[in-house]
Design a protein around this motif. Structure first.
Motif, PDB file in Angstrom:
ATOM      1  N   PRO A 205       0.828  -1.208   0.000  1.00 30.99           N
ATOM      2  CA  PRO A 205       0.000   0.000   0.000  1.00 30.99           C
ATOM      3  C   PRO A 205       0.863   1.260   0.000  1.00 30.99           C
ATOM      4  CG  PRO A 205       0.034  -0.960   2.191  1.00 30.99           C
ATOM      5  CD  PRO A 205       0.740  -1.935   1.292  1.00 30.99           C
ATOM      6  N   PHE A 206       0.298   2.345  -0.484  1.00 29.47           N
ATOM      7  CA  PHE A 206       1.047   3.596  -0.528  1.00 29.47           C
ATOM      8  C   PHE A 206       0.367   4.682   0.275  1.00 29.47           C
ATOM      9  CE2 PHE A 206      -1.597   3.869  -4.494  1.00 29.47           C
ATOM     10  CZ  PHE A 206      -2.316   5.015  -4.193  1.00 29.47           C
ATOM     11  N   PHE A 207       1.192   5.617   0.733  1.00 28.26           N
ATOM     12  CA  PHE A 207       0.727   6.887   1.275  1.00 28.26           C
ATOM     13  C   PHE A 207       1.291   7.966   0.365  1.00 28.26           C
ATOM     14  CE2 PHE A 207       1.869  10.504   4.276  1.00 28.26           C
ATOM     15  CZ  PHE A 207       0.641  11.110   4.161  1.00 28.26           C
ATOM     16  N   CYS A 208       0.403   8.665  -0.340  1.00 29.57           N
ATOM     17  CA  CYS A 208       0.788   9.708  -1.281  1.00 29.57           C
ATOM     18  C   CYS A 208       0.205  11.032  -0.796  1.00 29.57           C
ATOM     19  CB  CYS A 208       0.271   9.373  -2.679  1.00 29.57           C
ATOM     20  SG  CYS A 208       0.703  10.580  -3.953  1.00 29.57           S
ATOM     21  N   MET A 209       1.075  12.000  -0.541  1.00 34.18           N
ATOM     22  CA  MET A 209       0.629  13.324  -0.112  1.00 34.18           C
ATOM     23  C   MET A 209       0.919  14.313  -1.228  1.00 34.18           C
ATOM     24  SD  MET A 209       1.488  15.338   3.418  1.00 34.18           S
ATOM     25  CE  MET A 209       0.879  17.001   3.737  1.00 34.18           C
ATOM     26  N   VAL A 210      -0.137  14.976  -1.686  1.00 37.75           N
ATOM     27  CA  VAL A 210      -0.025  15.979  -2.740  1.00 37.75           C
ATOM     28  C   VAL A 210      -0.396  17.328  -2.134  1.00 37.75           C
ATOM     29  CG1 VAL A 210      -0.758  16.685  -5.036  1.00 37.75           C
ATOM     30  CG2 VAL A 210      -0.645  14.254  -4.466  1.00 37.75           C
TER      31      VAL A 210
END
Length: 485
Positions: A205-210
Motif C-alpha cells: 500500500p502507498f501513502f501519497c501526499m499531494v
C-alpha cells in the motif's frame, strides 16, 4: 509487513487558501469543481472541519504531526517550525507500517532550508518532488523553477519562489505548471496495479501526499493556453526595476487587481481537473475502492486573493470561522458513507490517528497526539439525523483550541469564544497589508448547527458570563496541559 486488502492506500490532498464557499457543491455562483464534488459524492463532507491555524506554516506542522503545533512553540510565521526530531510524523509512522511513501508539492512549515528535517526526504517520504516555500515568502511560482529563472528574476526571485525544485533532496528544473507537475509525479508514484496482485492483496500500500500551491496568490501565473481559453490578460510579476514591492503588491490583491477573481477561479479549476486525473487513475488501476482519499486546504480562504468563505465570517489570518474552518472531504468507497454530511467537529489533527488506524500502525511509542480516529464520526454520519450534535456524541471533538499568540479561540459544538490583543500591532499590520481585519477584544457567539454569525452584533458575552468563564477556563487548562508535556 505483508499488505492486506483491508489496509488501504492513502491519498492526502492539501490545497492552499481554498475558500470555504468555492465549490460548486456549495452552490457557488462561479466556482466549478466537478471532481471535488465527485469526491464528496463518494464520501462524507465534514461541514465543521478545521485546521489548527489560520496561516499555512503552523497549520501544516500540526497536520503532519497529529499534534497541536504549540507543543513545540509554533504559533505564527515568526515562530513556526517543523516538529522536533523526537516526534515521529505521519510518513514515518506509515512507512514503519510497511507503506510506500511519496510527497509531491509545496513545503512550508517555517524557515526550512535544503537538507533539514522539514524536507520530505528527511522525515519519512521515500519519493518526493517539492519546493521550499519558506525560502520565498511562502510562495512557489506556478510556472518557473530553474537556476535560469532565479538569475533572471534577480531580487524578485525570493518574492516569487522561482528557484529549482528538489527531487529527493536534489535540485531539479521544472518549467511546467506546478499543479500539473505535482499531479504527474503523484500518478507516477502510485503506479500501475497488477489486477491479480491487487485482488490477492499482495500490492504494497502507498501513502501519497499531494500539497498543491494552488490556489495561493499570485494566481495570474497561468500558462498561455489557459489565459487564452479564458480570455484573460497576461499580468506581469513584480519587477524591482519598475516598481516598489509594497505598492505593487497592494495593487495585486483584493480589491485592486482587475480579473483577480477570474485568475483565482482558473487556478481552482485546473486543480480540480488534476484531482480528477488522480481519481481517474485510481479507478483505471483498480485501486479506488482500496484507497482512502482526503481533501482539505491549509487554512481558510484568503479574501485578499479573491477567495470566498461564505457564509462564514472572516478570512485567512483570523480566528473567525473563515480563517480556520475549511473544505474537508473524506472518501473510501465501501467504508466511509457516500454522499453524507457530518456536523461533527473534526480537525486536521485527526488525520494521523485515522491513517494509522487504517494502516494498522503501532502508535504505542508515539509522542502525544491530539487528534482522534475519524471512524466514529463517519459512522455516526451514516445514521445521524440532520443537525446532529458535533461533539463526542457525533463522533467529533467536544472542544477545539486555536492560539496564534496574539489571538486565541475555543470552539465547542454550541459556542465560539474568541480573543484578540490588538495592542501587539498584528491587527494594524494585517489591515494595512492584507486588507484583513482580525478583530479586537473578546467575543462570544453561538455556533450551533446552521449558525454562522460572528459579527459584533452577534456577540453575547455580556449576556452569558458563565459561558465566557467556562470556555476561558478550558483555554487556560489547554495551555497548561501543553506546557506540561
Amino acid at each position: 509487513m505483508t499488505a492486506t486488502t483491508d489496509r488501504p492506500n492513502i491519498l492526502l490532498i492539501v490545497s492552499d487558501d481554498h475558500g470555504y464557499a468555492d465549490r460548486s457543491a456549495r452552490s457557488s455562483a462561479d466556482a466549478r469543481t466537478p471532481h471535488l464534488d465527485r469526491l464528496a459524492d463518494s464520501g462524507t463532507t465534514f461541514d465543521n472541519g478545521y485546521v489548527t491555524a489560520p496561516i499555512c506554516s503552523p497549520s501544516r506542522a500540526g497536520l503532519i504531526a497529529g499534534a497541536h503545533q504549540q507543543r513545540w512553540g509554533a504559533r505564527w510565521f515568526d515562530s513556526s517550525a517543523f516538529p522536533p526530531a523526537e516526534r515521529q510524523v505521519m510518513p514515518e509512522i506509515l512507512a514503519g507500517a510497511g507503506y510506500r511513501t511519496g510527497y509531491f508539492g509545496k513545503v512550508h512549515y517555517g524557515p526550512e532550508q535544503p537538507g533539514d528535517r522539514a524536507c520530505p526526504d528527511r522525515h519519512g517520504f521515500g519519493s518526493s518532488l517539492y519546493g521550499l516555500a519558506g525560502l520565498s515568502m511562502g510562495r512557489l511560482h506556478y510556472l518557473h523553477h530553474s537556476e535560469r529563472a532565479r538569475e533572471e528574476y534577480g531580487e524578485a526571485a525570493s518574492r516569487h519562489g522561482v528557484s529549482p525544485l528538489f527531487e529527493n533532496g536534489v535540485e531539479v528544473d521544472c518549467e511546467q505548471h506546478l499543479t500539473v507537475e505535482f499531479t504527474d509525479r503523484a500518478i507516477g508514484f502510485m503506479g500501475e496495479a497488477a489486477d491479480d496482485d491487487a485482488e490477492a492483496g499482495a500490492e504494497t500500500p502507498f501513502f501519497c501526499m499531494v500539497a498543491y500551491n494552488a490556489v495561493h496568490n499570485f494566481a495570474w501565473q497561468l500558462p498561455e493556453d489557459e489565459l487564452a481559453e479564458r480570455a484573460l490578460p497576461h499580468h506581469d510579476d513584480f519587477d524591482p526595476e519598475a516598481a516598489d514591492y509594497v505598492d505593487w503588491y497592494d495593487g495585486a490583491i483584493s480589491p485592486h487587481l482587475e480579473h483577480g477573481r477570474d485568475y483565482y477561479l482558473a487556478q481552482l479549476e485546473i486543480m480540480d481537473r488534476e484531482i480528477g486525473r488522480m481519481l481517474d487513475h485510481l479507478e483505471a488501476t483498480g485501486r479506488r475502492e482500496r484507497t482512502l482519499v482526503v481533501y482539505l486546504t491549509d487554512n481558510g480562504g484568503s479574501t485578499c486573493n479573491y477567495g470566498d468563505n461564505a457564509p462564514l465570517v472572516g478570512t485567512k489570518y483570523s480566528l473567525f470561522e473563515g480563517g480556520v474552518r475549511v473544505p474537508f472531504l473524506v472518501s473510501w468507497p465501501g467504508t466511509v458513507p457516500a454522499g453524507e454530511r457530518s456536523q461533527a467537529l473534526v480537525s486536521a489533527l485527526d488525520l494521523l490517528p485515522t491513517f494509522a488506524a487504517a494502516a494498522g500502525a503501532d502508535l504505542s511509542q508515539a509522542a502525544p497526539l491530539d487528534g482522534r480516529d475519524l471512524r466514529a464520526a463517519w459512522e455516526v454520519a451514516a445514521s445521524a439525523p440532520a443537525g446532529a450534535p458535533g461533539g463526542a456524541d457525533g463522533g467529533g471533538h467536544d472542544v477545539l483550541h486555536f492560539d496564534t499568540g496574539f489571538q486565541w479561540a475555543v470552539r465547542t459544538p454550541e459556542w465560539k469564544l474568541r480573543w484578540v490583543d490588538a495592542s501587539t500591532g498584528h491587527r494594524e499590520q494585517l489591515l494595512a497589508v492584507e486588507h484583513t481585519d482580525v478583530g479586537d477584544g473578546l467575543t462570544l457567539v453561538p455556533l450551533g448547527p446552521g449558525e454562522h454569525d460572528e459579527s459584533a452584533a452577534a456577540d453575547v458575552s455580556a449576556q452569558h458570563p458563565e459561558v465566557v468563564a467556562a470556555l476561558t477556563a478550558l483555554h487556560e487548562q489547554w495551555v497548561e496541559q501543553l506546557a506540561s508535556v
